[in-house]
Design a protein around this motif. Sequence first.
Motif, PDB file in Angstrom:
ATOM      1  N   GLY A 260     102.414 -11.155 -26.264  1.00 21.53           N
ATOM      2  CA  GLY A 260     101.249 -10.350 -25.883  1.00 21.53           C
ATOM      3  C   GLY A 260      99.980 -11.181 -25.852  1.00 21.53           C
ATOM      4  O   GLY A 260      99.164 -11.063 -24.924  1.00 21.53           O
ATOM      5  N   LEU A 261      99.803 -12.047 -26.855  1.00 27.64           N
ATOM      6  CA  LEU A 261      98.651 -12.943 -26.856  1.00 27.64           C
ATOM      7  C   LEU A 261      98.694 -13.879 -25.652  1.00 27.64           C
ATOM      8  O   LEU A 261      97.682 -14.154 -25.012  1.00 27.64           O
ATOM      9  CB  LEU A 261      98.628 -13.765 -28.149  1.00 27.64           C
ATOM     10  CG  LEU A 261      98.305 -13.010 -29.441  1.00 27.64           C
ATOM     11  CD1 LEU A 261      98.414 -13.955 -30.630  1.00 27.64           C
ATOM     12  CD2 LEU A 261      96.921 -12.398 -29.374  1.00 27.64           C
ATOM     13  N   SER A 262      99.886 -14.376 -25.347  1.00 26.49           N
ATOM     14  CA  SER A 262     100.042 -15.290 -24.215  1.00 26.49           C
ATOM     15  C   SER A 262      99.605 -14.633 -22.918  1.00 26.49           C
ATOM     16  O   SER A 262      98.905 -15.240 -22.095  1.00 26.49           O
ATOM     17  CB  SER A 262     101.504 -15.742 -24.113  1.00 26.49           C
ATOM     18  OG  SER A 262     101.706 -16.529 -22.963  1.00 26.49           O
ATOM     19  N   THR A 263      99.996 -13.379 -22.727  1.00 26.49           N
ATOM     20  CA  THR A 263      99.621 -12.653 -21.510  1.00 26.49           C
ATOM     21  C   THR A 263      98.108 -12.551 -21.384  1.00 26.49           C
ATOM     22  O   THR A 263      97.551 -12.674 -20.272  1.00 26.49           O
ATOM     23  CB  THR A 263     100.239 -11.239 -21.531  1.00 26.49           C
ATOM     24  OG1 THR A 263     101.663 -11.353 -21.593  1.00 26.49           O
ATOM     25  CG2 THR A 263      99.855 -10.457 -20.294  1.00 26.49           C
ATOM     26  N   GLN A 264      97.425 -12.338 -22.507  1.00 24.58           N
ATOM     27  CA  GLN A 264      95.974 -12.187 -22.471  1.00 24.58           C
ATOM     28  C   GLN A 264      95.258 -13.527 -22.312  1.00 24.58           C
ATOM     29  O   GLN A 264      94.213 -13.606 -21.661  1.00 24.58           O
ATOM     30  CB  GLN A 264      95.490 -11.497 -23.753  1.00 24.58           C
ATOM     31  CG  GLN A 264      96.011 -10.080 -23.948  1.00 24.58           C
ATOM     32  CD  GLN A 264      95.438  -9.105 -22.945  1.00 24.58           C
ATOM     33  OE1 GLN A 264      94.443  -9.381 -22.302  1.00 24.58           O
ATOM     34  NE2 GLN A 264      96.068  -7.956 -22.817  1.00 24.58           N
ATOM     35  N   TRP A 265      95.794 -14.573 -22.912  1.00 23.37           N
ATOM     36  CA  TRP A 265      95.094 -15.855 -22.936  1.00 23.37           C
ATOM     37  C   TRP A 265      95.272 -16.677 -21.662  1.00 23.37           C
ATOM     38  O   TRP A 265      94.358 -17.373 -21.245  1.00 23.37           O
ATOM     39  CB  TRP A 265      95.577 -16.690 -24.116  1.00 23.37           C
ATOM     40  CG  TRP A 265      95.137 -16.181 -25.446  1.00 23.37           C
ATOM     41  CD1 TRP A 265      94.390 -15.065 -25.711  1.00 23.37           C
ATOM     42  CD2 TRP A 265      95.436 -16.765 -26.714  1.00 23.37           C
ATOM     43  NE1 TRP A 265      94.208 -14.915 -27.057  1.00 23.37           N
ATOM     44  CE2 TRP A 265      94.832 -15.942 -27.697  1.00 23.37           C
ATOM     45  CE3 TRP A 265      96.151 -17.886 -27.114  1.00 23.37           C
ATOM     46  CZ2 TRP A 265      94.920 -16.212 -29.054  1.00 23.37           C
ATOM     47  CZ3 TRP A 265      96.246 -18.169 -28.473  1.00 23.37           C
ATOM     48  CH2 TRP A 265      95.635 -17.341 -29.428  1.00 23.37           C
ATOM     49  N   LEU A 266      96.468 -16.630 -21.076  1.00 24.18           N
ATOM     50  CA  LEU A 266      96.706 -17.444 -19.877  1.00 24.18           C
ATOM     51  C   LEU A 266      95.743 -17.034 -18.766  1.00 24.18           C
ATOM     52  O   LEU A 266      95.578 -15.861 -18.469  1.00 24.18           O
ATOM     53  CB  LEU A 266      98.156 -17.275 -19.404  1.00 24.18           C
ATOM     54  CG  LEU A 266      99.219 -18.041 -20.191  1.00 24.18           C
ATOM     55  CD1 LEU A 266     100.612 -17.655 -19.725  1.00 24.18           C
ATOM     56  CD2 LEU A 266      99.023 -19.549 -20.046  1.00 24.18           C
ATOM     57  N   GLY A 267      95.126 -18.010 -18.156  1.00 26.13           N
ATOM     58  CA  GLY A 267      94.144 -17.734 -17.113  1.00 26.13           C
ATOM     59  C   GLY A 267      92.736 -17.572 -17.637  1.00 26.13           C
ATOM     60  O   GLY A 267      91.781 -17.540 -16.854  1.00 26.13           O
ATOM     61  N   VAL A 268      92.599 -17.443 -18.971  1.00 25.79           N
ATOM     62  CA  VAL A 268      91.273 -17.352 -19.583  1.00 25.79           C
ATOM     63  C   VAL A 268      90.913 -18.679 -20.238  1.00 25.79           C
ATOM     64  O   VAL A 268      89.838 -19.238 -19.989  1.00 25.79           O
ATOM     65  CB  VAL A 268      91.216 -16.208 -20.614  1.00 25.79           C
ATOM     66  CG1 VAL A 268      89.860 -16.179 -21.303  1.00 25.79           C
ATOM     67  CG2 VAL A 268      91.484 -14.875 -19.938  1.00 25.79           C
TER      68      VAL A 268
END
Length: 287
Positions: free
Chosen positions: A148-156
């Motif tokens: 879940g963290l990965s989904t939010q962080w990637l691209g940011v």
Amino acid sequence: YRAALGEIDPVLSSTVGFLDFIPRLRALGDRCLSRHIEAQRAQLEVLVSHINISPDGTSKPSQSASGLKLPSGSAQSGTSGSSNGLGGRVGLLSGGLALAGKIGSKIKQGLTESEALYNINNSSGSDRSRSATNSDDAAVLVRRHLEGLSTQWLGVLQETVYAKLMGFLVEAVIREAMRPVLTAECIAEAEGAEICRVYRSLQHVRLIFPSGEGRDEEALARVCASWRKFLALADLLEYSLTDVAEWLPRKKFASFTGSEVTSLIRALFEDTPRRQTILASILEMSS
């Protein structure tokens, strides 16, 4: 900030522009990100404690890992984030995830939510959430949290910063997961197999790293110092004394100290002449 500059020199209050605010915004972003990472680490340690790793099958109270520090140059207080190019993009984290400052001040509430999530996923008519040992379901929850963290962080976050911070969190997880085994006086065969299964499940977290780190052991070990040790420990739990004797000269257990390997061999295997030979070899190699 503008008013404070105006008190120094009235001219500054009318000439200061957006560029003059960037250092302060950058420092604020770094502090928020630091609080957010520390909150996530604490939350992950709670989830790992629910795995209840027990080499002898008895339930024991968890003790959180300590001694980890945020990777240098990633999200420290002050303006160090400028060298990573985080800039204003750090602010997007507080929108996509729980607000970093709010997480820092309400971490107790966040931990309660994690415990509730664990109980929901394990409420199959029995009180397994608190009593089960070496729980596969709890290991899956740890992976889901990181995914879940990965989904939010990637691209940011920039890829290098993402890898460092995710490596920091994974390091906290696997240290906590290894601790009960490394300090065990006896590892029962059945429990060893269960723990190995949990470790294999947690190893899937490699998939949350960029393709380079996720596929390359060298790159992954650079951002997660205990990764090789974690892999070797999982293998050791499945090995026979013959396997240990075969892999020992090939530096399979180079990431362990001599005393750690000796303790593990004694905990895993009965006292036999073959075990004594292997322990003597370990002593000779570490001297």
